[in-house]
Design a protein around this motif. Structure first.
Motif, PDB file in Angstrom:
ATOM      1  N   MET A 125     -31.925 -16.203 -46.301  1.00 34.89           N
ATOM      2  CA  MET A 125     -32.247 -17.461 -46.678  1.00 34.89           C
ATOM      3  C   MET A 125     -32.701 -18.438 -45.680  1.00 34.89           C
ATOM      4  O   MET A 125     -33.710 -19.201 -45.922  1.00 34.89           O
ATOM      5  N   ARG A 126     -31.837 -18.520 -44.710  1.00 35.65           N
ATOM      6  CA  ARG A 126     -32.064 -19.683 -43.761  1.00 35.65           C
ATOM      7  C   ARG A 126     -33.317 -19.354 -43.014  1.00 35.65           C
ATOM      8  O   ARG A 126     -34.079 -20.295 -42.812  1.00 35.65           O
ATOM      9  N   SER A 127     -33.549 -17.925 -42.733  1.00 36.03           N
ATOM     10  CA  SER A 127     -34.542 -17.760 -41.915  1.00 36.03           C
ATOM     11  C   SER A 127     -35.903 -18.012 -42.622  1.00 36.03           C
ATOM     12  O   SER A 127     -37.015 -18.239 -42.147  1.00 36.03           O
ATOM     13  N   SER A 128     -36.069 -17.500 -44.005  1.00 35.03           N
ATOM     14  CA  SER A 128     -37.026 -17.818 -44.900  1.00 35.03           C
ATOM     15  C   SER A 128     -37.542 -19.140 -44.896  1.00 35.03           C
ATOM     16  O   SER A 128     -38.662 -19.529 -44.990  1.00 35.03           O
ATOM     17  N   THR A 129     -36.436 -20.191 -45.072  1.00 35.53           N
ATOM     18  CA  THR A 129     -36.812 -21.390 -45.343  1.00 35.53           C
ATOM     19  C   THR A 129     -37.237 -22.009 -43.987  1.00 35.53           C
ATOM     20  O   THR A 129     -38.204 -22.963 -44.130  1.00 35.53           O
ATOM     21  N   TRP A 130     -36.514 -21.773 -42.903  1.00 36.91           N
ATOM     22  CA  TRP A 130     -37.179 -22.122 -41.504  1.00 36.91           C
ATOM     23  C   TRP A 130     -38.485 -21.797 -41.362  1.00 36.91           C
ATOM     24  O   TRP A 130     -39.483 -22.499 -40.724  1.00 36.91           O
ATOM     25  N   LEU A 131     -38.811 -20.419 -41.755  1.00 35.14           N
ATOM     26  CA  LEU A 131     -40.318 -20.034 -41.515  1.00 35.14           C
ATOM     27  C   LEU A 131     -41.316 -20.632 -42.547  1.00 35.14           C
ATOM     28  O   LEU A 131     -42.507 -21.029 -41.904  1.00 35.14           O
ATOM     29  N   PHE A 165     -39.364 -13.773 -35.701  1.00 38.24           N
ATOM     30  CA  PHE A 165     -38.489 -12.983 -34.744  1.00 38.24           C
ATOM     31  C   PHE A 165     -37.486 -13.971 -34.332  1.00 38.24           C
ATOM     32  O   PHE A 165     -36.285 -13.901 -34.190  1.00 38.24           O
ATOM     33  N   ILE A 166     -38.246 -14.957 -33.602  1.00 45.78           N
ATOM     34  CA  ILE A 166     -37.204 -16.106 -32.752  1.00 45.78           C
ATOM     35  C   ILE A 166     -36.588 -16.831 -34.043  1.00 45.78           C
ATOM     36  O   ILE A 166     -35.215 -17.219 -33.692  1.00 45.78           O
ATOM     37  N   THR A 167     -37.087 -16.961 -34.995  1.00 52.32           N
ATOM     38  CA  THR A 167     -36.552 -17.788 -36.137  1.00 52.32           C
ATOM     39  C   THR A 167     -35.304 -16.984 -36.634  1.00 52.32           C
ATOM     40  O   THR A 167     -33.907 -17.294 -36.781  1.00 52.32           O
ATOM     41  N   PHE A 168     -35.357 -15.577 -36.849  1.00 57.04           N
ATOM     42  CA  PHE A 168     -34.295 -14.817 -37.151  1.00 57.04           C
ATOM     43  C   PHE A 168     -33.042 -14.461 -35.958  1.00 57.04           C
ATOM     44  O   PHE A 168     -32.122 -14.849 -36.501  1.00 57.04           O
ATOM     45  N   LEU A 169     -33.405 -14.681 -34.773  1.00 60.50           N
ATOM     46  CA  LEU A 169     -32.566 -14.606 -33.665  1.00 60.50           C
ATOM     47  C   LEU A 169     -31.741 -16.017 -33.961  1.00 60.50           C
ATOM     48  O   LEU A 169     -30.555 -15.889 -33.720  1.00 60.50           O
ATOM     49  N   VAL A 170     -32.390 -17.225 -33.758  1.00 58.10           N
ATOM     50  CA  VAL A 170     -31.659 -18.480 -33.804  1.00 58.10           C
ATOM     51  C   VAL A 170     -30.824 -18.497 -34.926  1.00 58.10           C
ATOM     52  O   VAL A 170     -29.624 -18.944 -35.066  1.00 58.10           O
ATOM     53  N   SER A 171     -31.204 -17.912 -36.391  1.00 56.21           N
ATOM     54  CA  SER A 171     -30.315 -17.953 -37.615  1.00 56.21           C
ATOM     55  C   SER A 171     -29.209 -17.137 -37.319  1.00 56.21           C
ATOM     56  O   SER A 171     -28.198 -17.268 -37.801  1.00 56.21           O
ATOM     57  N   CYS A 172     -29.495 -15.915 -36.663  1.00 48.98           N
ATOM     58  CA  CYS A 172     -28.252 -14.882 -36.390  1.00 48.98           C
ATOM     59  C   CYS A 172     -27.186 -15.456 -35.470  1.00 48.98           C
ATOM     60  O   CYS A 172     -26.090 -15.389 -35.882  1.00 48.98           O
ATOM     61  N   VAL A 173     -27.638 -16.449 -34.373  1.00 54.96           N
ATOM     62  CA  VAL A 173     -26.655 -16.891 -33.699  1.00 54.96           C
ATOM     63  C   VAL A 173     -25.737 -17.915 -34.275  1.00 54.96           C
ATOM     64  O   VAL A 173     -24.355 -17.911 -34.220  1.00 54.96           O
ATOM     65  N   LEU A 174     -26.415 -18.692 -35.484  1.00 54.39           N
ATOM     66  CA  LEU A 174     -25.714 -19.773 -36.317  1.00 54.39           C
ATOM     67  C   LEU A 174     -24.977 -18.929 -37.161  1.00 54.39           C
ATOM     68  O   LEU A 174     -23.715 -19.171 -37.595  1.00 54.39           O
ATOM     69  N   THR A 175     -25.139 -17.771 -37.653  1.00 56.98           N
ATOM     70  CA  THR A 175     -24.414 -17.028 -38.416  1.00 56.98           C
ATOM     71  C   THR A 175     -23.175 -16.320 -37.838  1.00 56.98           C
ATOM     72  O   THR A 175     -22.204 -16.196 -38.505  1.00 56.98           O
ATOM     73  N   PHE A 176     -23.440 -15.976 -36.596  1.00 57.19           N
ATOM     74  CA  PHE A 176     -22.582 -15.365 -35.803  1.00 57.19           C
ATOM     75  C   PHE A 176     -21.326 -16.571 -35.624  1.00 57.19           C
ATOM     76  O   PHE A 176     -20.134 -15.899 -35.753  1.00 57.19           O
TER      77      PHE A 176
END
Length: 375
Positions: A125-131, A165-176
């Motif tokens: 959801m975060r990745s989609s909103t940021w996109l 892809f970059i948006t997803f990676l940044v979101s994954c870092v926050l999720t981690f």
């Protein structure tokens, strides 16, 4: 889940507020319809998943692959589809937080599964909103710097995939960091209520989340930093009593209307420079911008309620806002799921080439499509 049934309950959870009767009424309303939203979202997510998969299929056809707006929308569609899958998966698990005295609590394994699914959904959801923000930004730059070839490179299809892809990676870092901010600890044994008349073969342990030692160090410095980042970006799971809490989307709620206004200003400027020779091109460009504006506006509407409650959580430290936020999250999740589900309808209505491609796939139109997509 904390329940407010009396003035004493309201005063304990909201010591900063005097209108306690209003809080009792609000809590009762949210509790009554919150679980209904979970049920409604389950069915919307099933329908939305089917629509979104069809949407992604249409966008990935070769004639449609013309610009970064398309590739960004493909990324959004993939993230939305995954988010709906996770929403469908956690439906029954969420009910356990509202269990009655006869329903056993989560086992350790069930709790871990719920957290993984919930964090994964938040990530999507975060990745989609940021996109959605990125799409508006790309469109603004394309209009604002239309005469600069260097800037216009972002219109290429590959740049949209890179942004996704970059948006997803940044979101994954926050999720981690969110995943490891807490740990599960035992908080006692569960026993069935006297009215249940049920016997259970196994002993059930009640688990709750507790902030990990790393985040508690240095006066919770790392925790404060992470909470601040989450509060201005997206939702997080934070609580020490098994609650699914929403710190929501303050940053998108602030930036989405700003981007919308900027896009409207730029499209008006572009119209003043229009010539008869370029009127057809300008019309197609306007349609693209209107599509982005419409989608940006729907993102803003979907994110606004949760953003408002996030602001209250920043302004007030009352514990009750954590529980209110968890209830409001059910309403916001339905809105976000509906918003994601109608992206295909928006594109079908606003894009001539999208309609042609859809009809061609359905076999009701000859295999001929104009490759000059409005996107």
């Amino acid at each position: 889940m904390a329940i407010i049934k009396s003035l004493e309950d309201a005063a304990a959870l909201f010591p900063s507020f005097k209108e306690l009767n209003f809080l009792i009424t609000l809590f009762s309303f949210l509790e009554k319809y919150g679980l209904l939203c979970v049920e409604v979202e389950f069915y919307i997510a099933i329908l939305g998943l089917l629509l979104t998969l069809c949407h992604v299929f249409v966008l990935t056809r070769k004639p449609m692959m013309t610009s970064s707006i398309i590739s960004i929308m493909i990324g959004m569609g993939i993230y939305d589809a995954l988010s709906m899958i996770f929403a469908i998966s956690v439906k029954d698990l969420i009910y356990n937080f509202y269990r009655d005295e006869c329903t056993p609590p989560f086992t350790f394994a069930e709790f871990v599964i719920f957290l993984l699914l919930a964090h994964s959904r938040e990530n999507m959801m975060r990745s989609s909103t940021w996109l959605g923000l990125v799409m508006a930004l790309f469109r603004f730059l394309a209009l604002r710097f239309a005469s600069k070839p260097g800037i216009l490179k972002i219109s290429k299809i590959c740049y949209g995939f890179i942004a996704a892809f970059i948006t997803f990676l940044v979101s994954c870092v926050l999720t981690f960091f969110n995943v490891f901010r807490s740990k599960l600890v035992e908080s006692g044994k569960w026993t069935a209520g006297e009215k249940c008349n049920l016997e259970f073969d196994n002993d059930y342990i009640i688990y709750r989340q507790q902030i990990s030692e790393v985040y508690n160090a240095s006066n919770q410095l790392l925790l404060r930093i992470l909470t601040f980042v989450n509060a201005i970006s997206t939702k997080v799971l934070i609580d020490e009593s098994l609650q699914f809490v929403n710190f929501s989307q303050i940053l998108p709620s602030l930036l989405l209307p700003i981007f919308t206004i900027l896009l409207i200003i730029e499209i008006r400027k572009a119209r003043k420079k229009i010539t008869n020779a370029s009127s057809h091109v300008q019309k197609r460009t306007d349609k693209t911008t209107y599509l982005v504006i419409f989608m940006t506006t729907t993102f803003f509407i979907a994110s606004l309620p949760a953003g408002i409650f996030s602001l209250f959580q920043v302004m007030y430290s009352d514990e009750g806002f954590i529980y209110l936020s968890s209830l409001v999250d059910h309403f916001c999740s339905v809105i976000l799921t509906v918003n994601a589900s109608v992206h295909c309808i928006i594109c079908f209505v606003m894009s001539t080439d999208y309609r042609k491609q859809t009809k061609m796939i359905l076999g009701i139109q000859p295999k001929k499509i104009n490759t000059n997509s409005i996107f």
